[in-house]
Design an enzyme around this catalytic site. Structure first.
Site, PDB file in Angstrom:
ATOM      1  N   ASP A   1      22.131   4.787  55.114  1.00 17.57           N
ATOM      2  CA  ASP A   1      21.984   4.676  53.580  1.00 17.57           C
ATOM      3  C   ASP A   1      20.635   4.906  53.111  1.00 17.57           C
ATOM      4  O   ASP A   1      19.585   4.317  53.513  1.00 17.57           O
ATOM      5  CB  ASP A   1      22.583   3.320  53.112  1.00 17.57           C
ATOM      6  CG  ASP A   1      22.802   3.065  51.606  1.00 17.57           C
ATOM      7  OD1 ASP A   1      23.186   4.225  51.063  1.00 17.57           O
ATOM      8  OD2 ASP A   1      22.914   1.886  51.025  1.00 17.57           O
ATOM      9  N   HIS A   2      20.564   6.021  51.965  1.00 21.56           N
ATOM     10  CA  HIS A   2      19.464   6.402  51.310  1.00 21.56           C
ATOM     11  C   HIS A   2      18.248   6.653  52.553  1.00 21.56           C
ATOM     12  O   HIS A   2      17.170   6.313  52.374  1.00 21.56           O
ATOM     13  CB  HIS A   2      19.052   5.283  50.387  1.00 21.56           C
ATOM     14  CG  HIS A   2      19.745   5.360  49.249  1.00 21.56           C
ATOM     15  ND1 HIS A   2      19.653   6.326  48.175  1.00 21.56           N
ATOM     16  CD2 HIS A   2      20.617   4.399  48.998  1.00 21.56           C
ATOM     17  CE1 HIS A   2      20.852   5.959  47.209  1.00 21.56           C
ATOM     18  NE2 HIS A   2      21.198   4.884  47.837  1.00 21.56           N
TER      19      HIS A   2
ATOM     20  N   HIS B   1      21.994   0.793  41.058  1.00 20.78           N
ATOM     21  CA  HIS B   1      21.668   0.004  42.122  1.00 20.78           C
ATOM     22  C   HIS B   1      21.405  -1.559  41.707  1.00 20.78           C
ATOM     23  O   HIS B   1      20.930  -1.785  40.575  1.00 20.78           O
ATOM     24  CB  HIS B   1      20.521   0.519  43.034  1.00 20.78           C
ATOM     25  CG  HIS B   1      20.872   1.788  43.827  1.00 20.78           C
ATOM     26  ND1 HIS B   1      20.129   2.801  43.402  1.00 20.78           N
ATOM     27  CD2 HIS B   1      21.859   2.036  44.614  1.00 20.78           C
ATOM     28  CE1 HIS B   1      20.803   3.784  44.388  1.00 20.78           C
ATOM     29  NE2 HIS B   1      21.557   3.254  44.987  1.00 20.78           N
ATOM     30  N   GLY B   2      21.602  -2.510  42.737  1.00 18.83           N
ATOM     31  CA  GLY B   2      20.984  -3.746  42.522  1.00 18.83           C
ATOM     32  C   GLY B   2      22.118  -4.686  41.598  1.00 18.83           C
ATOM     33  O   GLY B   2      23.172  -4.214  41.215  1.00 18.83           O
TER      34      GLY B   2
ATOM     35  N   HIS C   1      27.351   5.667  44.446  1.00 22.35           N
ATOM     36  CA  HIS C   1      26.523   4.471  44.833  1.00 22.35           C
ATOM     37  C   HIS C   1      26.399   3.291  43.779  1.00 22.35           C
ATOM     38  O   HIS C   1      26.992   3.554  42.649  1.00 22.35           O
ATOM     39  CB  HIS C   1      25.193   5.079  45.278  1.00 22.35           C
ATOM     40  CG  HIS C   1      25.024   5.832  46.233  1.00 22.35           C
ATOM     41  ND1 HIS C   1      23.960   5.593  47.394  1.00 22.35           N
ATOM     42  CD2 HIS C   1      25.848   6.860  47.048  1.00 22.35           C
ATOM     43  CE1 HIS C   1      24.062   6.352  48.307  1.00 22.35           C
ATOM     44  NE2 HIS C   1      25.247   7.048  48.089  1.00 22.35           N
ATOM     45  N   GLY C   2      25.739   2.302  43.893  1.00 18.82           N
ATOM     46  CA  GLY C   2      25.645   1.279  42.870  1.00 18.82           C
ATOM     47  C   GLY C   2      26.923   0.903  42.313  1.00 18.82           C
ATOM     48  O   GLY C   2      27.058   0.583  41.062  1.00 18.82           O
TER      49      GLY C   2
ATOM     50  N   SER D   1      28.788  -2.216  42.862  1.00 20.65           N
ATOM     51  CA  SER D   1      28.938  -3.294  42.708  1.00 20.65           C
ATOM     52  C   SER D   1      29.256  -4.033  41.291  1.00 20.65           C
ATOM     53  O   SER D   1      28.933  -3.599  40.420  1.00 20.65           O
ATOM     54  CB  SER D   1      27.743  -4.322  43.267  1.00 20.65           C
ATOM     55  OG  SER D   1      27.524  -4.245  44.513  1.00 20.65           O
TER      56      SER D   1
ATOM     57  N   ASP E   1      26.914  -3.216  47.843  1.00 18.22           N
ATOM     58  CA  ASP E   1      25.875  -4.081  48.553  1.00 18.22           C
ATOM     59  C   ASP E   1      25.734  -5.282  47.954  1.00 18.22           C
ATOM     60  O   ASP E   1      25.765  -6.508  48.427  1.00 18.22           O
ATOM     61  CB  ASP E   1      24.678  -3.342  48.810  1.00 18.22           C
ATOM     62  CG  ASP E   1      23.902  -4.153  49.837  1.00 18.22           C
ATOM     63  OD1 ASP E   1      24.115  -5.188  50.267  1.00 18.22           O
ATOM     64  OD2 ASP E   1      22.309  -3.535  49.792  1.00 18.22           O
ATOM     65  N   SER E   2      25.137  -5.196  46.641  1.00 16.62           N
ATOM     66  CA  SER E   2      24.905  -6.574  45.847  1.00 16.62           C
ATOM     67  C   SER E   2      25.992  -7.482  45.678  1.00 16.62           C
ATOM     68  O   SER E   2      25.296  -8.978  45.767  1.00 16.62           O
ATOM     69  CB  SER E   2      24.293  -6.057  44.576  1.00 16.62           C
ATOM     70  OG  SER E   2      23.193  -5.257  44.417  1.00 16.62           O
TER      71      SER E   2
END
Length: 333
Positions: free
Chosen positions: A103-104, A199-200, A232-233, A235, A277-278
């Site tokens: 990832d990334h 993200h996050g 992506h991102g 969550s 992910d988050s």
């Protein structure tokens, strides 16, 4: 912790698959493959248990930081064990299709190192580079990867937010007029785009209306029809876990994630991989904080990691359901 891998290993030796067939079936079947990040054994156990019980294919994601944290040699055998774990959980002993993805990735050298240690898909994130430089390095990664039957994800556009080594203050939406040229010149197998996700855990403040730019997505689809798109991102920041964390000593600011109905709408198109992910970080932290607060005399890690893992399984199953990614029952093994 960064001991070198002793020899090159193919992902096929680990029982993995690349993303080619996975994405082809996802586009045809109207679902997206969950791409879940992990750093340790408990997260990996939860991912495999949930996806195997749901009969969902899965992409295991490892960032550069996670690879350094877990150690690349241990990581290889953890993933090989995860494949066997899935077989053991399956009534027919076949398990589910599993991809191991970088990832990334931020350099050609890192991508090569991952390919040589058993990754079956690598992402090179050159989105912050000038356009031509992004094409140059991505193409170089593709050439090495394809020689080893490994698939590659590229990226155009920049997502705001912070996650591991990736940090950007503002969105830079993908420009639809660039995607056809980028895909043709690089030879990537999938493309991550920026359409409003971030993200996050701290994506949007209460009162802000999270909004995925489906208009950009649909324009991209017109230009590269049937080509695998990645979000992506994605969550959603489950408020139940935020509440548990704050109830038992945490101090998370009020925040809002990407609404799951918008993710589901995007999945109906060519979006065939969704990164999460988050949400898992929140679920695991909630389980640990809750258990330690209710059982202050406990000190055996198994005592507090078990409920944390249970929260993860619950989360991952929800993401695989037809309420979100619709990947449940889509394993072809």
């Amino acid at each position: 912790m960064a001991a070198p891998v002793s020899k090159k290993v193919s992902y096929k030796e680990l029982g993995l698959v690349n993303a080619k067939e996975m994405f082809k079936l996802a586009i045809a079947g109207g679902f997206a493959v969950p791409a879940f990040n992990f750093n340790n054994m408990e997260q990996l156990q939860a991912i495999i248990q949930a996806c195997t019980e749901c009969k969902s294919p899965v992409i295991l994601q490892v960032s550069k930081g996670a690879r350094q944290y877990a150690n690349q040699t241990l990581l290889r055998y953890l993933v090989q064990g995860a494949v066997e774990f899935s077989k053991g959980l399956s009534a027919d002993g076949k398990g589910i299709p599993v991809v191991l993805n970088l990832d990334h990735g931020d350099s050609y050298e890192l991508a090569v190192s991952c390919i040589d240690s058993g990754f079956s898909n690598v992402m090179f994130d050159g989105s912050a580079l000038p356009y031509e430089k992004n094409i140059e390095v991505t193409k170089k990664v593709v050439e090495y990867a394809h020689a080893h039957d490994v698939t590659v994800e590229g990226e155009l556009g920049v997502l705001a937010g912070v996650e591991d080594e990736v940090s950007h203050e503002a969105h830079n939406f993908t420009r639809p007029e660039e995607v056809e040229d980028f895909v043709k010149r690089t030879g990537v197998d999938s493309l991550a785009i920026s359409i409003g996700t971030s993200h996050g855990a701290f994506k949007f403040k209460p009162g802000q209306e999270p909004h995925i730019r489906l208009d950009i997505l649909h324009e991209i689809e017109k230009r590269i029809p049937g080509f695998p798109i990645v979000m992506h991102g994605s969550s959603s920041v489950p408020q139940e876990f935020v509440a548990i964390i704050n109830k038992y000593g945490g101090k998370l600011e009020s925040t809002v994630g990407i609404p799951e109905d918008q993710i589901r709408e995007a999945v109906k198109s060519s979006v065939c991989k969704v990164n999460i992910d988050s949400d898992a970080r929140l679920a695991m932290t909630a389980g640990i904080r809750e258990h330690m607060a209710l059982h202050p005399d406990h000190f055996d890690p198994r005592q507090y990691l078990t409920p944390a893992r249970n929260y993860l399984v619950k989360l991952y199953k929800h993401k695989c359901s037809n309420l979100v990614l619709n990947s449940e029952g889509k394993s072809w093994f």
